[in-house]
Design an enzyme around this catalytic site. Structure first.
Site, PDB file in Angstrom:
ATOM      1  N   ASP A  46       0.843  -1.201   0.000  1.00  0.00           N
ATOM      2  CA  ASP A  46       0.000   0.000   0.000  1.00  0.00           C
ATOM      3  C   ASP A  46       0.879   1.252   0.000  1.00  0.00           C
ATOM      4  O   ASP A  46       0.571   2.240  -0.675  1.00  0.00           O
ATOM      5  CB  ASP A  46      -0.930   0.000   1.226  1.00  0.00           C
ATOM      6  CG  ASP A  46      -1.800  -1.246   1.264  1.00  0.00           C
ATOM      7  OD1 ASP A  46      -2.362  -1.595   0.216  1.00  0.00           O
ATOM      8  OD2 ASP A  46      -1.902  -1.878   2.328  1.00  0.00           O
TER       9      ASP A  46
ATOM     10  N   HIS B 294      -5.398  -3.602   5.531  1.00  0.00           N
ATOM     11  CA  HIS B 294      -5.038  -3.924   4.145  1.00  0.00           C
ATOM     12  C   HIS B 294      -6.241  -4.489   3.376  1.00  0.00           C
ATOM     13  O   HIS B 294      -6.230  -5.639   2.957  1.00  0.00           O
ATOM     14  CB  HIS B 294      -3.856  -4.905   4.119  1.00  0.00           C
ATOM     15  CG  HIS B 294      -3.446  -5.244   2.716  1.00  0.00           C
ATOM     16  ND1 HIS B 294      -2.889  -4.327   1.851  1.00  0.00           N
ATOM     17  CD2 HIS B 294      -3.555  -6.390   1.994  1.00  0.00           C
ATOM     18  CE1 HIS B 294      -2.662  -4.892   0.688  1.00  0.00           C
ATOM     19  NE2 HIS B 294      -3.068  -6.146   0.740  1.00  0.00           N
TER      20      HIS B 294
HETATM   21  N1  NAI Z   1      -0.304  -8.432   1.902  1.00  0.00           N
HETATM   22  C1  NAI Z   1      -0.352  -8.032   0.644  1.00  0.00           C
HETATM   23  O1  NAI Z   1      -0.141  -6.838   0.359  1.00  0.00           O
HETATM   24  C2  NAI Z   1      -0.638  -8.980  -0.439  1.00  0.00           C
HETATM   25  C3  NAI Z   1      -1.079 -10.238  -0.166  1.00  0.00           C
HETATM   26  N2  NAI Z   1      -1.308 -11.148  -1.162  1.00  0.00           N
HETATM   27  C4  NAI Z   1      -1.768 -12.473  -0.770  1.00  0.00           C
HETATM   28  O2  NAI Z   1      -0.662 -13.374  -0.790  1.00  0.00           O
HETATM   29  C5  NAI Z   1      -1.156 -14.712  -0.952  1.00  0.00           C
HETATM   30  C6  NAI Z   1      -0.353 -15.458  -2.013  1.00  0.00           C
HETATM   31  O3  NAI Z   1      -0.542 -14.870  -3.273  1.00  0.00           O
HETATM   32  P1  NAI Z   1       0.135 -15.521  -4.602  1.00  0.00           P
HETATM   33  O4  NAI Z   1       1.559 -15.800  -4.362  1.00  0.00           O
HETATM   34  O5  NAI Z   1      -0.259 -14.664  -5.735  1.00  0.00           O
HETATM   35  O6  NAI Z   1      -0.661 -16.899  -4.680  1.00  0.00           O
HETATM   36  P2  NAI Z   1      -0.198 -18.250  -5.407  1.00  0.00           P
HETATM   37  O7  NAI Z   1      -1.389 -19.140  -5.468  1.00  0.00           O
HETATM   38  O8  NAI Z   1       0.505 -17.938  -6.668  1.00  0.00           O
HETATM   39  O9  NAI Z   1       0.868 -18.850  -4.399  1.00  0.00           O
HETATM   40  C7  NAI Z   1       0.525 -19.291  -3.121  1.00  0.00           C
HETATM   41  C8  NAI Z   1       1.465 -20.403  -2.729  1.00  0.00           C
HETATM   42  O10 NAI Z   1       1.097 -20.834  -1.430  1.00  0.00           O
HETATM   43  C9  NAI Z   1       1.267 -22.230  -1.399  1.00  0.00           C
HETATM   44  N3  NAI Z   1       0.543 -22.829  -0.289  1.00  0.00           N
HETATM   45  C10 NAI Z   1      -0.758 -23.169  -0.213  1.00  0.00           C
HETATM   46  N4  NAI Z   1      -1.011 -23.748   0.975  1.00  0.00           N
HETATM   47  C11 NAI Z   1       0.159 -23.750   1.651  1.00  0.00           C
HETATM   48  C12 NAI Z   1       0.547 -24.216   2.939  1.00  0.00           C
HETATM   49  N5  NAI Z   1      -0.314 -24.798   3.768  1.00  0.00           N
HETATM   50  N6  NAI Z   1       1.837 -24.046   3.307  1.00  0.00           N
HETATM   51  C13 NAI Z   1       2.723 -23.464   2.470  1.00  0.00           C
HETATM   52  N7  NAI Z   1       2.407 -23.035   1.243  1.00  0.00           N
HETATM   53  C14 NAI Z   1       1.147 -23.171   0.854  1.00  0.00           C
HETATM   54  C15 NAI Z   1       0.775 -22.707  -2.765  1.00  0.00           C
HETATM   55  O11 NAI Z   1       1.233 -24.007  -3.054  1.00  0.00           O
HETATM   56  C16 NAI Z   1       1.346 -21.641  -3.662  1.00  0.00           C
HETATM   57  O12 NAI Z   1       2.624 -22.002  -4.141  1.00  0.00           O
HETATM   58  C17 NAI Z   1      -2.639 -14.564  -1.285  1.00  0.00           C
HETATM   59  O13 NAI Z   1      -3.403 -14.808  -0.143  1.00  0.00           O
HETATM   60  C18 NAI Z   1      -2.757 -13.112  -1.701  1.00  0.00           C
HETATM   61  O14 NAI Z   1      -4.052 -12.606  -1.528  1.00  0.00           O
HETATM   62  C19 NAI Z   1      -1.092 -10.828  -2.475  1.00  0.00           C
HETATM   63  C20 NAI Z   1      -0.646  -9.578  -2.806  1.00  0.00           C
HETATM   64  C21 NAI Z   1      -0.437  -8.530  -1.841  1.00  0.00           C
HETATM   65  O1  OAA Z   2      -5.663  -7.379  -4.024  1.00  0.00           O
HETATM   66  C1  OAA Z   2      -5.315  -8.528  -3.694  1.00  0.00           C
HETATM   67  O2  OAA Z   2      -6.069  -9.495  -3.601  1.00  0.00           O
HETATM   68  C2  OAA Z   2      -3.881  -8.729  -3.347  1.00  0.00           C
HETATM   69  C3  OAA Z   2      -3.452  -7.655  -2.456  1.00  0.00           C
HETATM   70  O3  OAA Z   2      -3.643  -7.707  -1.262  1.00  0.00           O
HETATM   71  C4  OAA Z   2      -2.925  -6.429  -3.062  1.00  0.00           C
HETATM   72  O4  OAA Z   2      -2.540  -6.432  -4.239  1.00  0.00           O
HETATM   73  O5  OAA Z   2      -2.877  -5.421  -2.355  1.00  0.00           O
END
Ligand code: NAI
Ligand code: OAA
Length: 397
Positions: free
Chosen positions: A234, A261
């Site tokens: 953010d 967030h």
């Molecule tokens: N805090 C923030 O600003 C942001 C948060 N996110 C969040 O981050 C998370 C991941 O996003 P992406 O990498 O795009 O998703 P993705 O689906 O590409 O990767 C997630 C990974 O987590 C793994 N996974 C699933 N269950 C698991 C477990 N029990 N233990 C370990 N690994 C496990 C999967 O196998 C996968 O490799 C989502 O919840 C998303 O909403 C995404 C962008 C910004």
């Molecule tokens: O928007 C989403 O789902 C992933 C996220 O948290 C971000 O990009 O800020």
């Protein structure tokens, strides 16, 4: 375990200890797995790699364990010549965020050991990243039985595990799946590295941080300073969008973003932007909406292929690096994060925090808000209160 390259004494010793029988101890630079076929392949890969590396006297294998339990030679768990550093684990390392995050952390000179854990595809990511000629030693871990090994001895755990949004979903729609994932990972942290700093990325952050706190409380390991929800993206977005409007280099801009967030809980404090500046009402509304909906902007542009991964990996590394500098004892390391807080009546809130050896050592007040921000704060608090309660109830139920 016999080795076909037993003629070389050093390699024979390594091969005998690639997969120590009945050991939970991970072996450096090798993928540790329960699957025996994969073990065999990995063993072969490991031996070939060991031959190449030892013949070339490259430091990456310096930490392979030998019979007497000491490191093989020279580097004591870090690449030859590498500076002492921290041990970092990425949980969810094979995902859209996890992979570029792993790459960037492998490039971070403060990291000496990098553990890559996922429930799928971790061997490939680990092999790939481990070829980078940077200081950190990489080890891979696959699946739940390896979670504790992945976390043992770790200083900083970064968690980008869990499902991302698709168009039309809110972050809260991810709760059903991600709440359980975060609980399991945090139970592992409580057992294996209760003193680690935790950077929690998995959404919905407004609920997953309270979930993590409740898991740690149950285990008797909770230290509120060490649990940080990552809201850095953010801030990164706010700096970029504000710089665009002001015609400045984003690196010169600092926008505090407070609250939480998700949607209206993301509250940029445009009245406190550095360098000091002012915005028209129209600019304020445009910027606030764009920052609050930055995640949705990416989700829609990706059209079903996930949410922000590359900018998130960048933001996660920026934040993790700040945590590591704090751990090292650097002064004046200040970033925004979603933490246990007394700044408002809510138990968690994102504000600027000072990062130190103990994690978020000081939590800054909001500072003077203008009328637009005061209205935004009330909206943010209403939604945040419900999301926090949802997380707490998930564990307490
Ligand atoms: N805090 C923030 O600003 C942001 C948060 N996110 C969040 O981050 C998370 C991941 O996003 P992406 O990498 O795009 O998703 P993705 O689906 O590409 O990767 C997630 C990974 O987590 C793994 N996974 C699933 N269950 C698991 C477990 N029990 N233990 C370990 N690994 C496990 C999967 O196998 C996968 O490799 C989502 O919840 C998303 O909403 C995404 C962008 C910004
Ligand atoms: O928007 C989403 O789902 C992933 C996220 O948290 C971000 O990009 O800020």
């Amino acid at each position: 375990m016999e080795s076909s390259v037993g003629a070389n004494g050093r390699i024979a010793k390594i091969s005998a200890h690639l997969f120590p029988p009945n050991s939970q101890e991970p072996v450096d630079n090798h993928f540790v797995t329960e699957n025996s076929k994969l073990r065999f392949l990995v063993l072969k890969f490991g031996l070939v790699f060991a031959v190449v590396v030892l013949n070339n006297d490259v430091g990456i294998m310096d930490c392979v364990k030998v019979e007497d339990g000491s490191a093989l030679s020279r580097g004591d768990c870090r690449a030859k010549g590498g500076a002492p550093g921290f041990k970092v684990a990425i949980v969810g390392a094979a995902g859209g965020i996890g992979q570029p995050l792993a790459m960037l952390m492998k490039m971070n000179p403060l990291v000496s050991v990098l553990h890559l854990y996922d429930v799928v595809n971790a061997p490939g990511v680990t092999a790939d990243i481990s070829h980078m000629d940077t200081g950190a030693v990489v080890r891979g871990f696959l699946g739940q039985p390896q979670l504790e090994s992945a976390l043992t001895g770790i200083d900083l755990v970064i968690i980008p595990a869990g499902v991302p949004r698709k168009p039309g979903m809110t972050r809260d729609d991810l709760f059903k799946i991600n709440a359980g994932i975060v609980r399991t990972i945090c139970e592992g942290i409580a057992k294996a590295c209760p003193k680690a700093i935790v950077n929690l990325i998995s959404n919905p952050v407004n609920s997953t941080v309270p979930i993590a706190a409740e898991v740690f409380k149950k285990a008797g390991t909770y230290d509120p300073k060490r649990l940080l929800g990552v809201t850095m993206l953010d801030v990164v977005r706010a700096n970029t969008f504000v710089a665009e409007v002001l015609g400045l280099d984003p690196r010169e801009v600092d926008v505090p973003v407070v609250g939480g967030h998700a949607g209206v809980t993301i509250l940029p404090l445009l009245s406190q932007v550095k360098p000091p500046c002012s915005f028209t009402k129209e600019e304020t509304e445009y910027l606030t909406n764009r920052i609050q909906n930055g995640g949705t902007e990416v989700v829609e542009a990706k059209a079903g292929a996930g949410s922000a991964t590359l900018s998130m990996a960048y933001a996660a590394v920026k934040f993790a690096d700040a945590c590591l500098r704090g751990l090292r004892g650097d002064a004046g390391v200040v970033e925004c994060a979603f933490v246990a807080s007394e700044v408002t009546e809510l138990p968690f809130f994102a504000t600027k925090v000072r990062l130190g050896r103990g994690g978020a050592e000081e939590i800054y007040q909001l500072g003077p808000l203008n009328e637009y921000e005061r209205v935004g704060l009330e909206k943010a608090k209403t939604e945040l209160a419900a999301s926090i309660q949802k997380g707490v109830s998930f564990i307490k139920k």
